[in-house]
Motif scaffolding. Structure first.
Motif, PDB file in Angstrom:
ATOM      1  N   ASP A  68      35.515  39.367  45.610  1.00 21.46           N
ATOM      2  CA  ASP A  68      35.956  40.724  45.273  1.00 21.46           C
ATOM      3  C   ASP A  68      36.076  41.607  46.502  1.00 21.46           C
ATOM      4  O   ASP A  68      37.038  42.365  46.654  1.00 21.46           O
ATOM      5  CB  ASP A  68      34.977  41.374  44.284  1.00 21.46           C
ATOM      6  CG  ASP A  68      35.167  40.855  42.873  1.00 21.46           C
ATOM      7  OD1 ASP A  68      36.228  40.268  42.603  1.00 21.46           O
ATOM      8  OD2 ASP A  68      34.259  41.042  42.045  1.00 21.46           O
ATOM      9  N   ARG A  72      40.289  40.303  47.683  1.00 24.81           N
ATOM     10  CA  ARG A  72      41.155  41.155  46.882  1.00 24.81           C
ATOM     11  C   ARG A  72      42.031  42.030  47.776  1.00 24.81           C
ATOM     12  O   ARG A  72      41.542  42.674  48.694  1.00 24.81           O
ATOM     13  CB  ARG A  72      40.331  42.055  45.970  1.00 24.81           C
ATOM     14  CG  ARG A  72      39.922  41.398  44.665  1.00 24.81           C
ATOM     15  CD  ARG A  72      39.291  42.425  43.745  1.00 24.81           C
ATOM     16  NE  ARG A  72      38.996  41.847  42.450  1.00 24.81           N
ATOM     17  CZ  ARG A  72      38.429  42.516  41.459  1.00 24.81           C
ATOM     18  NH1 ARG A  72      38.117  43.778  41.627  1.00 24.81           N
ATOM     19  NH2 ARG A  72      38.183  41.942  40.322  1.00 24.81           N
ATOM     20  N   LEU A  75      45.032  47.477  46.020  1.00 25.39           N
ATOM     21  CA  LEU A  75      45.876  47.724  44.861  1.00 25.39           C
ATOM     22  C   LEU A  75      46.214  49.206  44.768  1.00 25.39           C
ATOM     23  O   LEU A  75      45.369  50.052  45.048  1.00 25.39           O
ATOM     24  CB  LEU A  75      45.162  47.286  43.573  1.00 25.39           C
ATOM     25  CG  LEU A  75      44.716  45.826  43.508  1.00 25.39           C
ATOM     26  CD1 LEU A  75      43.951  45.571  42.221  1.00 25.39           C
ATOM     27  CD2 LEU A  75      45.907  44.890  43.613  1.00 25.39           C
ATOM     28  N   ASP A 107      36.675  48.548  44.268  1.00 23.04           N
ATOM     29  CA  ASP A 107      37.471  47.359  43.985  1.00 23.04           C
ATOM     30  C   ASP A 107      38.776  47.340  44.766  1.00 23.04           C
ATOM     31  O   ASP A 107      39.677  46.556  44.464  1.00 23.04           O
ATOM     32  CB  ASP A 107      37.768  47.277  42.483  1.00 23.04           C
ATOM     33  CG  ASP A 107      36.501  47.102  41.660  1.00 23.04           C
ATOM     34  OD1 ASP A 107      35.578  46.443  42.155  1.00 23.04           O
ATOM     35  OD2 ASP A 107      36.438  47.623  40.539  1.00 23.04           O
ATOM     36  N   GLU A 294      48.690  32.931  43.296  1.00 23.21           N
ATOM     37  CA  GLU A 294      48.250  34.250  42.856  1.00 23.21           C
ATOM     38  C   GLU A 294      49.283  34.953  41.975  1.00 23.21           C
ATOM     39  O   GLU A 294      48.978  35.947  41.342  1.00 23.21           O
ATOM     40  CB  GLU A 294      47.959  35.135  44.079  1.00 23.21           C
ATOM     41  CG  GLU A 294      46.906  34.556  45.029  1.00 23.21           C
ATOM     42  CD  GLU A 294      45.533  34.483  44.396  1.00 23.21           C
ATOM     43  OE1 GLU A 294      45.252  35.292  43.487  1.00 23.21           O
ATOM     44  OE2 GLU A 294      44.732  33.629  44.804  1.00 23.21           O
ATOM     45  N   SER A 329      40.396  45.710  36.290  1.00 16.61           N
ATOM     46  CA  SER A 329      40.407  44.338  36.796  1.00 16.61           C
ATOM     47  C   SER A 329      41.226  43.430  35.886  1.00 16.61           C
ATOM     48  O   SER A 329      42.004  42.590  36.359  1.00 16.61           O
ATOM     49  CB  SER A 329      38.971  43.816  36.923  1.00 16.61           C
ATOM     50  OG  SER A 329      38.952  42.492  37.406  1.00 16.61           O
ATOM     51  N   THR A 332      45.118  44.344  36.071  1.00 14.27           N
ATOM     52  CA  THR A 332      45.749  43.890  37.312  1.00 14.27           C
ATOM     53  C   THR A 332      45.500  42.414  37.594  1.00 14.27           C
ATOM     54  O   THR A 332      45.877  41.907  38.649  1.00 14.27           O
ATOM     55  CB  THR A 332      45.249  44.727  38.502  1.00 14.27           C
ATOM     56  OG1 THR A 332      43.817  44.659  38.575  1.00 14.27           O
ATOM     57  CG2 THR A 332      45.674  46.176  38.351  1.00 14.27           C
ATOM     58  N   GLN A 334      42.689  40.516  38.184  1.00 10.01           N
ATOM     59  CA  GLN A 334      41.879  40.246  39.369  1.00 10.01           C
ATOM     60  C   GLN A 334      40.676  39.355  39.069  1.00 10.01           C
ATOM     61  O   GLN A 334      39.761  39.243  39.873  1.00 10.01           O
ATOM     62  CB  GLN A 334      41.378  41.570  39.964  1.00 10.01           C
ATOM     63  CG  GLN A 334      42.491  42.479  40.435  1.00 10.01           C
ATOM     64  CD  GLN A 334      43.340  41.834  41.515  1.00 10.01           C
ATOM     65  OE1 GLN A 334      42.823  41.428  42.551  1.00 10.01           O
ATOM     66  NE2 GLN A 334      44.631  41.730  41.269  1.00 10.01           N
ATOM     67  N   HIS A 336      38.415  36.084  38.798  1.00 12.06           N
ATOM     68  CA  HIS A 336      38.375  34.861  39.613  1.00 12.06           C
ATOM     69  C   HIS A 336      38.137  33.605  38.769  1.00 12.06           C
ATOM     70  O   HIS A 336      38.515  32.509  39.160  1.00 12.06           O
ATOM     71  CB  HIS A 336      37.287  34.975  40.679  1.00 12.06           C
ATOM     72  CG  HIS A 336      37.529  36.087  41.666  1.00 12.06           C
ATOM     73  ND1 HIS A 336      38.607  36.102  42.514  1.00 12.06           N
ATOM     74  CD2 HIS A 336      36.846  37.239  41.894  1.00 12.06           C
ATOM     75  CE1 HIS A 336      38.578  37.201  43.257  1.00 12.06           C
ATOM     76  NE2 HIS A 336      37.528  37.911  42.896  1.00 12.06           N
TER      77      HIS A 336
END
Length: 355
Positions: A68, A72, A75, A107, A294, A329, A332, A334, A336
Motif C-alpha cells: 500500500d 500504489r 490516485l 492511501d 494492473e 480502495s 479504484t 486497489q 492486493h
C-alpha cells in the motif's frame, strides 16, 4: 522525538498494533482484527472458556500494508463543485469533507475540485469522480460528461443531499437511475421503542439516528443520521449490483414531507432498508483495449444514502476511517488479494542438530 513521531503517524498513544508508513502514506494494522483474531475469556454457563487465537493474519496484512505505501500509484480524485456539493477541503464545518481528504492522503489519493464551466473537460488522470450532495442540477454538458466518464470504465462515488426537495432538483436521482439504482426522497429512520413496554411508539416523533450493527461492517459500525434509501432496480448486463449496507430491523421509511412522525398509511411498515449499493460491470461504451497485470477496464459505482459517513461529522464523532478508505480502495480497485496458507499455530519445528 517520540511525541513528534506520534503526531506524524497520527497516533493517540493508546493504539495496539503496527504502523507502516512512507512519506504521507500510512497504514495502521490493529493487533486485534488485522494481525490476528482473538477469542477472549468467557463463561459458558458455569464453565470457563480460555482465551485463544482464532486466526493469525499478520503475514497477509503486513505484506498488503507494505504494498500500500510503496507500490500504489498516486490516485487523483475529482470532487464535483459549484452546485451545492460539500466542500472537499473544509475541515471545520460538520458537512465538509476535509477530514476525509486528509485520511485519503494516507492511501496516496490526491483530491481536486471539478466544475466543467470553470475547469473544462474532466482531466484524463481522474481515477475516481466524487459527487457529494449536489443541491441543484448540473449543466447538460456536465451531466453528460459524468455519465460518459462512468460508462467508459470510470469510477464514481455519489451521495444525495439530505433535503428531499433539493434532492429532487439535483441530477442524483437521474444519475443513479441511469445505472439501475433508485434513491428515495424519504429517509430511513430508526424507530423509538417505549422504554417500559418495548413496543414501537406510533404517531410520535422518531429519532433518525441510525446504528448499523458491527456484523455488517466487519467490526466498523457506522452511525447514519438522515440517510435515504438506495434500492437496486435492475442488474447490469454482464455485471452485478448489490446492496452494501442495510438498516437495522424495525426501521421505517419516513416519506415526504419527512416530518419524523411515523404514519402507517404514509410511511408503510417496519423492516430493513438498503442504504448503500455498489455496481460493478464492464464499460457500456467501446473503449481502447488495455494490457498489463494492473489494467482492468471496468465501471465501478458506490452509491450512498447519505454523505454523513464521509463527512467531517463522522470523523469528529471518532468513527473508524476504515469504511471510507476501504470504499475508495474498492472503487479504484486497489486491493492486493494476498493469501498465505494457514498453518497450525500449535505446531513448532525445533532444531535436531546437536551443534
Amino acid at each position: 522525538a517520540w511525541q513528534q513521531r506520534q503526531r506524524e503517524l497520527r497516533l493517540q498513544g493508546f493504539e495496539n498494533g503496527l504502523v507502516i508508513s512512507r512519506g504521507e502514506r500510512r497504514v495502521f494494522l490493529p493487533l486485534d482484527g488485522a494481525l490476528a483474531q482473538f477469542q477472549p475469556f468467557r463463561m459458558v454457563g458455569d464453565r470457563p472458556v480460555n482465551p485463544r487465537v482464532v486466526s493469525f493474519n499478520a503475514e497477509e496484512s503486513i505484506a498488503e500494508g507494505i504494498l500500500d505505501v510503496t507500490r500504489r500509484k498516486e490516485l487523483h480524485a475529482y470532487f464535483t463543485t459549484g452546485y451545492g456539493e460539500q466542500d472537499p477541503f473544509d475541515t471545520e464545518n460538520s458537512d465538509g469533507m476535509g477530514l476525509l481528504v486528509e485520511e485519503l492522503k494516507q492511501d496516496g489519493v490526491v483530491a481536486h475540485t471539478w466544475n466543467m464551466a470553470e475547469d473544462g473537460p474532466l482531466p484524463e488522470d481522474c481515477e475516481v469522480l466524487v459527487a457529494m450532495g449536489p443541491r441543484s442540477p448540473w449543466p447538460g454538458e456536465m451531466y453528460s460528461a459524468v455519465v460518459n466518464y462512468t460508462e467508459r470504465g470510470g469510477r464514481l462515488i455519489v451521495a444525495p443531499t439530505l433535503d428531499p426537495m433539493e434532492l429532487r432538483a439535483s441530477d442524483v436521482p437521474d444519475l443513479m437511475g441511469h445505472f439501475g439504482l433508485e434513491v428515495s426522497e424519504g429517509r430511513v429512520a430508526h424507530p423509538f421503542p417505549d422504554p417500559q413496554t418495548g413496543r414501537i411508539l406510533q404517531r410520535v416523533q422518531q429519532c433518525e439516528i441510525h446504528q448499523l450493527p458491527p456484523s455488517l461492517l466487519t467490526g466498523h459500525p457506522i452511525v447514519k443520521p438522515f440517510t435515504h434509501q438506495v434500492r437496486i432496480l435492475r442488474q447490469p448486463q454482464s455485471g452485478v449490483a448489490q446492496h452494501l449496507l442495510m438498516s437495522e430491523p424495525q426501521s421505517w421509511l419516513d416519506s415526504v414531507p419527512v416530518d419524523q412522525f411515523f404514519d402507517a398509511e404514509v410511511d408503510g411498515t417496519f423492516g430493513r432498508f438498503p442504504i448503500a449499493a455498489t455496481v460493478q460491470m464492464p464499460p457500456l461504451q467501446d473503449v481502447p483495449a488495455v494490457s498489463g497485470l494492473e489494467a482492468e477496464q471496468e465501471t465501478r459505482i458506490a452509491a450512498l444514502g447519505s454523505t454523513v459517513s464521509l463527512s467531517n461529522l463522522d470523523r469528529k464523532l471518532n468513527r473508524d476511517a476504515g469504511f471510507a478508505r476501504a470504499l475508495f480502495s474498492w472503487v479504484t480497485d486497489q486491493e492486493h488479494r494476498i493469501v498465505v496458507p494457514a498453518r497450525d499455530p500449535d505446531l513448532r519445528f525445533l532444531p535436531t542438530s546437536t551443534d
